[in-house]
Write a protein that holds these residues in place. Structure first.
Motif, PDB file in Angstrom:
ATOM      1  N   ILE A 222       0.835  -1.205   0.000  1.00  0.00           N
ATOM      2  CA  ILE A 222       0.000   0.000   0.000  1.00  0.00           C
ATOM      3  C   ILE A 222       0.871   1.258   0.000  1.00  0.00           C
ATOM      4  O   ILE A 222       0.667   2.165  -0.806  1.00  0.00           O
ATOM      5  CB  ILE A 222      -0.966  -0.003   1.206  1.00  0.00           C
ATOM      6  CG1 ILE A 222      -2.023  -1.093   1.024  1.00  0.00           C
ATOM      7  CG2 ILE A 222      -1.635   1.355   1.385  1.00  0.00           C
ATOM      8  CD1 ILE A 222      -2.904  -1.330   2.237  1.00  0.00           C
ATOM      9  N   VAL A 223       1.866   1.306   0.889  1.00  0.00           N
ATOM     10  CA  VAL A 223       2.739   2.496   0.973  1.00  0.00           C
ATOM     11  C   VAL A 223       3.513   2.691  -0.328  1.00  0.00           C
ATOM     12  O   VAL A 223       3.626   3.820  -0.827  1.00  0.00           O
ATOM     13  CB  VAL A 223       3.692   2.387   2.185  1.00  0.00           C
ATOM     14  CG1 VAL A 223       4.761   3.472   2.144  1.00  0.00           C
ATOM     15  CG2 VAL A 223       2.900   2.469   3.487  1.00  0.00           C
ATOM     16  N   THR A 224       4.032   1.613  -0.894  1.00  0.00           N
ATOM     17  CA  THR A 224       4.776   1.704  -2.151  1.00  0.00           C
ATOM     18  C   THR A 224       3.910   2.280  -3.256  1.00  0.00           C
ATOM     19  O   THR A 224       4.340   3.160  -4.011  1.00  0.00           O
ATOM     20  CB  THR A 224       5.318   0.322  -2.558  1.00  0.00           C
ATOM     21  OG1 THR A 224       6.200  -0.137  -1.532  1.00  0.00           O
ATOM     22  CG2 THR A 224       6.050   0.371  -3.886  1.00  0.00           C
ATOM     23  N   GLN A 225       2.669   1.807  -3.359  1.00  0.00           N
ATOM     24  CA  GLN A 225       1.785   2.298  -4.418  1.00  0.00           C
ATOM     25  C   GLN A 225       1.387   3.758  -4.197  1.00  0.00           C
ATOM     26  O   GLN A 225       1.268   4.524  -5.156  1.00  0.00           O
ATOM     27  CB  GLN A 225       0.554   1.400  -4.529  1.00  0.00           C
ATOM     28  CG  GLN A 225       0.896   0.050  -5.144  1.00  0.00           C
ATOM     29  CD  GLN A 225      -0.340  -0.743  -5.499  1.00  0.00           C
ATOM     30  OE1 GLN A 225      -1.278  -0.201  -6.066  1.00  0.00           O
ATOM     31  NE2 GLN A 225      -0.332  -2.015  -5.165  1.00  0.00           N
ATOM     32  N   ILE A 226       1.180   4.130  -2.937  1.00  0.00           N
ATOM     33  CA  ILE A 226       0.835   5.533  -2.660  1.00  0.00           C
ATOM     34  C   ILE A 226       2.006   6.440  -3.036  1.00  0.00           C
ATOM     35  O   ILE A 226       1.853   7.413  -3.781  1.00  0.00           O
ATOM     36  CB  ILE A 226       0.470   5.748  -1.175  1.00  0.00           C
ATOM     37  CG1 ILE A 226      -0.830   5.017  -0.817  1.00  0.00           C
ATOM     38  CG2 ILE A 226       0.338   7.244  -0.866  1.00  0.00           C
ATOM     39  CD1 ILE A 226      -1.123   4.989   0.679  1.00  0.00           C
ATOM     40  N   LEU A 227       3.198   6.119  -2.522  1.00  0.00           N
ATOM     41  CA  LEU A 227       4.353   6.997  -2.736  1.00  0.00           C
ATOM     42  C   LEU A 227       4.944   6.890  -4.143  1.00  0.00           C
ATOM     43  O   LEU A 227       5.800   7.691  -4.507  1.00  0.00           O
ATOM     44  CB  LEU A 227       5.413   6.749  -1.664  1.00  0.00           C
ATOM     45  CG  LEU A 227       5.008   7.268  -0.275  1.00  0.00           C
ATOM     46  CD1 LEU A 227       6.041   6.900   0.773  1.00  0.00           C
ATOM     47  CD2 LEU A 227       4.784   8.777  -0.300  1.00  0.00           C
ATOM     48  N   ALA A 228       4.456   5.956  -4.944  1.00  0.00           N
ATOM     49  CA  ALA A 228       4.861   5.914  -6.358  1.00  0.00           C
ATOM     50  C   ALA A 228       4.373   7.172  -7.073  1.00  0.00           C
ATOM     51  O   ALA A 228       4.917   7.556  -8.107  1.00  0.00           O
ATOM     52  CB  ALA A 228       4.303   4.665  -7.037  1.00  0.00           C
TER      53      ALA A 228
END
Length: 182
Positions: free
Chosen positions: A164-170
């Protein structure tokens, strides 16, 4: 024989769709994001988040890793303050499966249907918000949001949070519109 070639692709799609995350972001279009090189977590805001300390730690570690992967560093005198908040809601699904005929009315739901089965399942959908605040101006400059299904499976929590964090901060820094040619 040809169908077996597509089976791994189909299985991959099914597995990937189970962990789908919906991601959105918003930002101040007047802000130049290039000068932001350092960050720190906003303790006063993060302390108010009503989730377990273990889940907070998972989220903050994932954010830390993603921002450092983008070339940013933690600092006592940061350019950006990072804050998080969460929301969750329980989703209940009721499925009725009816087999057979019901007193001559044909297929479809009716109160006299026999051979039916009803299943009820629930899941928790969670939303994580990541706010990036200009430390000098104390103004929100970027916000990312990710919504997905949460799990109580200890073996998967780290994986789900990182995803989730990776996709948000992408989506950070935002892709700025290209300058118009004159």
């Amino acid at each position: 024989m040809k169908t077996f070639r597509f089976l791994p692709l189909l299985l991959l799609f099914i597995v990937a769709s189970c962990d789908s995350v919906q991601v959105y972001s918003d930002y101040d279009k007047a802000v130049d994001f290039k000068p932001y090189k350092t960050f720190a977590f906003m303790k006063s805001g993060i302390d108010k988040v009503e989730i377990s300390d273990l889940d907070k730690k998972r989220i903050l570690n994932a954010i830390d890793q993603q921002l450092q992967a983008k070339g940013m560093t933690k600092s006592e005198n940061p350019d950006l303050l990072v804050n998080i908040f969460t929301k969750s809601r329980e989703e209940i699904s009721v499925n009725q499966f009816n087999a057979g005929w019901g007193y001559g009315w044909g297929y479809g739901w009716n109160p006299y249907m026999y051979g039916g089965q009803t299943t009820v399942s629930s899941s928790t959908e969670g939303t994580l918000y990541i706010d990036l605040i200009d430390a000098k101006k104390k103004e929100l400059v970027w916000q990312g949001e990710g919504t997905g299904t949460l799990s109580k499976d200890m073996d998967r929590k780290d994986e789900i949070v990182n995803n989730i964090v990776t996709q948000i901060l992408a989506q950070y820094p935002p892709a700025l519109p290209k300058e118009k040619k004159k």
